[in-house]
Write a protein that holds these residues in place. Structure first.
Motif, PDB file in Angstrom:
ATOM      1  N   PRO A  37       0.533  -1.297   0.032  1.00 54.09           N
ATOM      2  CA  PRO A  37      -0.077  -0.061  -0.010  1.00 54.09           C
ATOM      3  C   PRO A  37       0.930   1.462  -0.089  1.00 54.09           C
ATOM      4  O   PRO A  37       0.883   1.967   0.986  1.00 54.09           O
ATOM      5  CB  PRO A  37      -1.116  -0.293   1.414  1.00 54.09           C
ATOM      6  N   VAL A  38       1.272   1.679  -1.358  1.00 49.60           N
ATOM      7  CA  VAL A  38       2.166   2.899  -1.475  1.00 49.60           C
ATOM      8  C   VAL A  38       1.649   4.052  -1.515  1.00 49.60           C
ATOM      9  O   VAL A  38       1.000   3.609  -2.728  1.00 49.60           O
ATOM     10  CB  VAL A  38       3.801   2.449  -1.855  1.00 49.60           C
TER      11      VAL A  38
ATOM     12  N   ARG B 210      -1.528   1.878   6.678  1.00 48.63           N
ATOM     13  CA  ARG B 210      -1.569   0.935   6.168  1.00 48.63           C
ATOM     14  C   ARG B 210      -1.640   0.423   6.193  1.00 48.63           C
ATOM     15  O   ARG B 210      -2.170  -1.026   6.413  1.00 48.63           O
ATOM     16  CB  ARG B 210      -1.663   1.916   4.546  1.00 48.63           C
ATOM     17  N   LYS B 211       0.283  -0.400   6.519  1.00 53.70           N
ATOM     18  CA  LYS B 211      -0.014  -1.269   6.974  1.00 53.70           C
ATOM     19  C   LYS B 211      -0.381  -2.021   8.592  1.00 53.70           C
ATOM     20  O   LYS B 211      -1.181  -2.833   8.761  1.00 53.70           O
ATOM     21  CB  LYS B 211       1.931  -1.614   6.998  1.00 53.70           C
ATOM     22  N   ASN B 212      -0.185  -0.857   9.323  1.00 54.28           N
ATOM     23  CA  ASN B 212      -0.895  -1.235  10.551  1.00 54.28           C
ATOM     24  C   ASN B 212      -1.971  -1.376  10.143  1.00 54.28           C
ATOM     25  O   ASN B 212      -3.221  -1.918  11.203  1.00 54.28           O
ATOM     26  CB  ASN B 212      -0.841   0.299  11.349  1.00 54.28           C
TER      27      ASN B 212
ATOM     28  N   TYR C  57      -1.713  13.152  12.605  1.00 54.39           N
ATOM     29  CA  TYR C  57      -2.771  12.907  11.282  1.00 54.39           C
ATOM     30  C   TYR C  57      -3.847  12.540  12.559  1.00 54.39           C
ATOM     31  O   TYR C  57      -4.145  12.416  13.504  1.00 54.39           O
ATOM     32  CB  TYR C  57      -1.956  10.900  11.201  1.00 54.39           C
ATOM     33  N   GLU C  58      -5.155  12.463  12.198  1.00 51.27           N
ATOM     34  CA  GLU C  58      -6.057  12.633  13.081  1.00 51.27           C
ATOM     35  C   GLU C  58      -6.869  11.320  12.815  1.00 51.27           C
ATOM     36  O   GLU C  58      -6.551  10.922  11.768  1.00 51.27           O
ATOM     37  CB  GLU C  58      -7.159  13.905  13.146  1.00 51.27           C
ATOM     38  N   TYR C  59      -7.962  11.074  13.527  1.00 47.14           N
ATOM     39  CA  TYR C  59      -9.091  10.378  13.162  1.00 47.14           C
ATOM     40  C   TYR C  59      -9.121   9.923  11.890  1.00 47.14           C
ATOM     41  O   TYR C  59      -8.917   9.041  10.877  1.00 47.14           O
ATOM     42  CB  TYR C  59     -10.568   9.690  14.127  1.00 47.14           C
ATOM     43  N   ASN C  60      -9.960  10.832  11.294  1.00 45.89           N
ATOM     44  CA  ASN C  60     -10.639  11.087   9.931  1.00 45.89           C
ATOM     45  C   ASN C  60      -9.416  10.807   8.258  1.00 45.89           C
ATOM     46  O   ASN C  60      -9.962  10.740   7.491  1.00 45.89           O
ATOM     47  CB  ASN C  60     -10.783  12.344   9.726  1.00 45.89           C
TER      48      ASN C  60
ATOM     49  N   SER D   4      -6.609   7.521   4.580  1.00 48.23           N
ATOM     50  CA  SER D   4      -5.477   7.071   4.053  1.00 48.23           C
ATOM     51  C   SER D   4      -5.586   5.865   3.679  1.00 48.23           C
ATOM     52  O   SER D   4      -4.925   5.178   2.946  1.00 48.23           O
ATOM     53  CB  SER D   4      -4.589   7.006   4.963  1.00 48.23           C
ATOM     54  N   VAL D   5      -6.755   4.690   4.710  1.00 50.51           N
ATOM     55  CA  VAL D   5      -6.964   3.494   4.084  1.00 50.51           C
ATOM     56  C   VAL D   5      -8.234   3.279   3.439  1.00 50.51           C
ATOM     57  O   VAL D   5      -8.129   2.209   3.113  1.00 50.51           O
ATOM     58  CB  VAL D   5      -6.775   2.676   5.865  1.00 50.51           C
TER      59      VAL D   5
END
Length: 264
Positions: free
Chosen positions: A196-197, A213-215, A247-250, A255-256
């Motif tokens: 997921p780059v 994204r990996k998390n 980074y915020e929740y949104n 991002s994902v």
């Protein structure tokens, strides 16, 4: 052979860091340290073996430099107080899964480097193929003009065979390049080989976004839910001094959003 200096940070773990997390992190750092210890024995052999020396410079030295970088990147994950609640809460849910998450973190930047190398390789391969095709066309142009402009003292069967082969080669090679580019069109997108780059691989946010994204994949697989808030917390702690804004929740949700259908 010039040995790579061991720059793995000596971490003074804060009292609030749960013991399972500290043990997992220290175990990984000790494994890294062993790589540098093995370097000493290799150095003695490399002094007498030019081929081994070349192998070291091409393969071992880059790996050791990467290990220094990976451990430096992750130091704040275990020392930044902004990660305190993250680790305490994660361990309260599962000490074992928390240790697995530590191991996961130590692989993320390596995965990022691997994806970037492969993407660059494929882009360069397409560019190289186009260059070959270009020069093949130039040779065909020279040969055709030779036929038209001169008496043809140099013409023979080999000349005409080569000209025909070049024409066939250009057609098949161009199709091959187009097919390869289509097959690997993900080299310009986040879906590349399920890594997921981000498209902007050299931007300062590329690595933090890759961690997010990996998390996301890890949390879904091991905890059964995405844990967006916690994802933001740990990435903000790791990259606190690199991010223009946390980074915020949104931000994590956004991002994902594009990678939800990808496999880990």
């Amino acid at each position: 052979m010039k040995p790579v200096k061991n720059e793995i940070p000596k971490i003074e773990y804060p009292n609030w860091l749960p013991t399972p997390v500290k043990e997992a992190a220290q175990r990984r750092l000790e494994i890294y340290a062993m790589s540098f210890a093995e370097q000493d024995a290799l150095e003695k052999k490399a002094r007498r073996d030019p081929e081994l020396n070349e192998f070291y410079e091409m393969n071992i030295a880059p790996l050791l430099r990467a290990i220094n970088r990976y451990s430096s990147t992750l130091k704040p994950a275990f020392t930044n107080e902004n990660a305190k609640d993250f680790w305490i809460d994660l361990c309260s849910q599962s000490p074992e899964k928390s240790q697995n998450f530590v191991d996961h973190l130590f692989h993320v930047e390596n995965d990022f480097d691997g994806a970037k190398r492969m993407m660059d390789k494929h882009k360069n391969e397409v560019a190289w193929g186009k260059d070959i095709l270009k020069h093949a066309g130039e040779l065909r142009f020279l040969m055709l003009n030779y036929q038209n402009l001169f008496f043809g003292h140099f013409l023979n069967d080999d000349f005409f065979n080569l000209l025909q082969n070049i024409e066939r080669f250009e057609s098949s090679f161009e199709k091959k390049i187009d097919s390869f580019r289509d097959e690997h069109k993900q080299t310009d997108s986040y879906t590349y080989q399920s890594w997921p780059v981000t498209r902007e691989l050299n931007s300062k946010n590329a690595l933090p976004l890759f961690f997010i994204r990996k998390n996301y994949f890890f949390f879904n697989e091991h905890f059964g839910k995405p844990l967006h808030r916690k994802n933001a917390d740990i990435v903000n702690a790791i990259f606190e001094n690199r991010l223009s804004k946390p980074y915020e929740y949104n931000d994590v949700v956004k991002s994902v959003g594009q990678i939800k259908n990808l496999k880990k």
